[in-house]
Design a protein around this motif. Structure first.
Motif, PDB file in Angstrom:
ATOM      1  N   GLY A  16       3.337  -7.258  -3.002  1.00 29.75           N
ATOM      2  CA  GLY A  16       4.153  -7.340  -1.796  1.00 29.75           C
ATOM      3  C   GLY A  16       3.460  -6.702  -0.607  1.00 29.75           C
ATOM      4  O   GLY A  16       3.362  -7.300   0.468  1.00 29.75           O
ATOM      5  N   ALA A  17       2.944  -5.492  -0.800  1.00 30.17           N
ATOM      6  CA  ALA A  17       2.306  -4.767   0.307  1.00 30.17           C
ATOM      7  C   ALA A  17       1.073  -5.513   0.801  1.00 30.17           C
ATOM      8  O   ALA A  17       0.895  -5.703   2.012  1.00 30.17           O
ATOM      9  CB  ALA A  17       1.941  -3.354  -0.137  1.00 30.17           C
TER      10      ALA A  17
ATOM     11  N   THR B 119       0.381  -8.676   0.648  1.00 25.02           N
ATOM     12  CA  THR B 119       0.804  -9.894   1.344  1.00 25.02           C
ATOM     13  C   THR B 119       1.101  -9.616   2.815  1.00 25.02           C
ATOM     14  O   THR B 119       0.658 -10.343   3.708  1.00 25.02           O
ATOM     15  CB  THR B 119       2.067 -10.484   0.661  1.00 25.02           C
ATOM     16  N   GLY B 120       1.852  -8.552   3.079  1.00 22.83           N
ATOM     17  CA  GLY B 120       2.199  -8.243   4.455  1.00 22.83           C
ATOM     18  C   GLY B 120       1.071  -7.599   5.236  1.00 22.83           C
ATOM     19  O   GLY B 120       0.913  -7.850   6.439  1.00 22.83           O
ATOM     20  N   ILE B 121       0.274  -6.780   4.566  1.00 22.24           N
ATOM     21  CA  ILE B 121      -0.828  -6.089   5.255  1.00 22.24           C
ATOM     22  C   ILE B 121      -1.827  -7.103   5.805  1.00 22.24           C
ATOM     23  O   ILE B 121      -2.325  -6.953   6.919  1.00 22.24           O
ATOM     24  CB  ILE B 121      -1.503  -5.091   4.282  1.00 22.24           C
TER      25      ILE B 121
ATOM     26  N   GLY C 268       3.151  -3.181   7.717  1.00 18.93           N
ATOM     27  CA  GLY C 268       2.493  -4.239   6.952  1.00 18.93           C
ATOM     28  C   GLY C 268       3.115  -4.390   5.577  1.00 18.93           C
ATOM     29  O   GLY C 268       3.463  -5.497   5.151  1.00 18.93           O
ATOM     30  N   ALA C 269       3.295  -3.270   4.885  1.00 23.56           N
ATOM     31  CA  ALA C 269       3.817  -3.317   3.519  1.00 23.56           C
ATOM     32  C   ALA C 269       5.246  -3.863   3.512  1.00 23.56           C
ATOM     33  O   ALA C 269       5.579  -4.741   2.703  1.00 23.56           O
ATOM     34  CB  ALA C 269       3.766  -1.933   2.886  1.00 23.56           C
TER      35      ALA C 269
ATOM     36  N   GLY D 200       5.500  -7.711   3.867  1.00 25.95           N
ATOM     37  CA  GLY D 200       5.203  -8.485   2.666  1.00 25.95           C
ATOM     38  C   GLY D 200       6.207  -8.250   1.549  1.00 25.95           C
ATOM     39  O   GLY D 200       6.541  -9.171   0.797  1.00 25.95           O
ATOM     40  N   ILE D 201       6.693  -7.020   1.437  1.00 25.06           N
ATOM     41  CA  ILE D 201       7.652  -6.699   0.366  1.00 25.06           C
ATOM     42  C   ILE D 201       8.921  -7.532   0.513  1.00 25.06           C
ATOM     43  O   ILE D 201       9.471  -8.032  -0.458  1.00 25.06           O
ATOM     44  CB  ILE D 201       7.954  -5.178   0.371  1.00 25.06           C
TER      45      ILE D 201
ATOM     46  N   THR E 277       8.128 -11.231  -0.537  1.00 28.47           N
ATOM     47  CA  THR E 277       8.030 -11.444  -1.985  1.00 28.47           C
ATOM     48  C   THR E 277       9.397 -11.250  -2.648  1.00 28.47           C
ATOM     49  O   THR E 277       9.733 -11.971  -3.587  1.00 28.47           O
ATOM     50  CB  THR E 277       6.979 -10.524  -2.622  1.00 28.47           C
TER      51      THR E 277
END
Lengths: 214, 214
Positions: free
Chosen positions: A157-158, A160-162, B157-158, B161-162, B165
């Protein structure tokens, strides 16, 4: 003769995938037409339909390709915590240097998250992380009480966003630093203090990216 | 009379935004037409154009609205580390209960990341985190050597994405647990050991979400 034909077909197939990746990387799933793919790939529409029945099929193939990064790494190393660290840096390199990895992750996020929510890419990455972290925990590199599945889910998850925020803010110029930060903040929680010096949050030098094969 | 007209205009404007959010939440930026917005909002096309000149203007307004969560929180608490923890849980609640927050973050990720890469939403969130974490560091709740800007960038960022997902894998049913995990893994690195018991990775009960105002 048959082999030469097969080789030509494979070259065409790869040209189509690279052309599709170039189009998806720029315009996303919704914004890309099969005419764009034909133009970028330099093939006929007939050749395109011979290999891929639809835009969805192209997108699925490119999304699946991302896992080749993991297969390559698993083959050359004993799975462990450093393997997962290196995997994230390898993905970061791939995102910067390889249009097919770049298109793959854009499609996973846009098409695979919202248009057709599909947990497979995320679940596969979580399983890959877990298959490296479980033996690491057995040999004492990870605190015994730590939930390795929760950690794997957090990492995917992290990451993906980073990489999304790094793309938007710096066109991924700071991605290595951002991935290094992730590990620098997590390692003290994950690893027993007496072992922490064994791990490199920047990734091992051997994890330098191979040249793209296409 | 003028006030009644203003109030009616504001009601129409809010109906348009909620209708647009409903459409964007389902179909994304590329997949939504202004006819979809008109249909979901129950207004005329003329009313829509009176308030918003384009689909882009609707998207921008919904993307900007996310920061109201932060404004609300900043007004009621002394800014600190727990404020940032609560902010992430508040956003998680908003994503589950409020279609306008849900549409806002989908637009930030799809439209604001790829179609029109715009760092503003991410930079604003990073600044908000930093404005809470800097005073926390001054009063000793965060290790003095820690780079608060790097931590803020990592958090934004984290979280980005978290929540993606979590949406794909569980339709955000596990989002609170995933956000709690993020803090559980980060707090031992961030906070001096003798102070760690002051902070709740699950968020404070007071951070329960208010009812949506629209």
């Amino acid at each position: 003769m048959a082999r030469a034909r097969q080789e030509r077909a494979e070259i065409t197939r790869q040209a189509i995938l690279t052309g599709a990746a170039t189009a998806f990387d720029v315009s996303g799933f919704e914004g890309t037409s099969l005419s764009d793919v034909v133009k970028h790939a330099g093939v006929t529409k007939g050749a395109l339909y011979f290999h891929f029945p639809s835009k969805e099929a192209l997108a699925r193939t490119l999304m699946d390709e991302q896992f080749q990064v993991a297969e390559h790494l698993a083959a050359i190393e004993v799975p462990g915590l450093q393997t997962v660290i290196d995997l994230t840096h390898r993905m970061a390199d791939g995102l910067r240097s390889d249009v097919r990895i770049r298109a793959g992750i854009r499609l996973v996020i846009e098409f695979g998250s919202f248009t057709h929510p599909d947990p497979t890419p995320y679940d596969t990455w979580i399983d890959t992380c877990r298959s490296c972290l479980a033996p690491a925990q057995e040999r004492g590199d990870i605190h015994p009480s730590l939930d390795v599945r929760a950690l794997s889910t957090l990492l995917v998850g992290a990451f993906t966003g980073i990489q999304v925020t790094s793309y938007v803010r710096t066109r991924r110029e700071d991605l290595h630093q951002r991935v290094t930060d992730l590990w620098t903040f997590l390692l003290p929680t994950i690893v027993p203090a007496q072992r922490i010096d064994r791990f490199l949050p920047t990734g091992t030098p051997a994890a330098a990216p191979p040249e793209p094969t296409h």
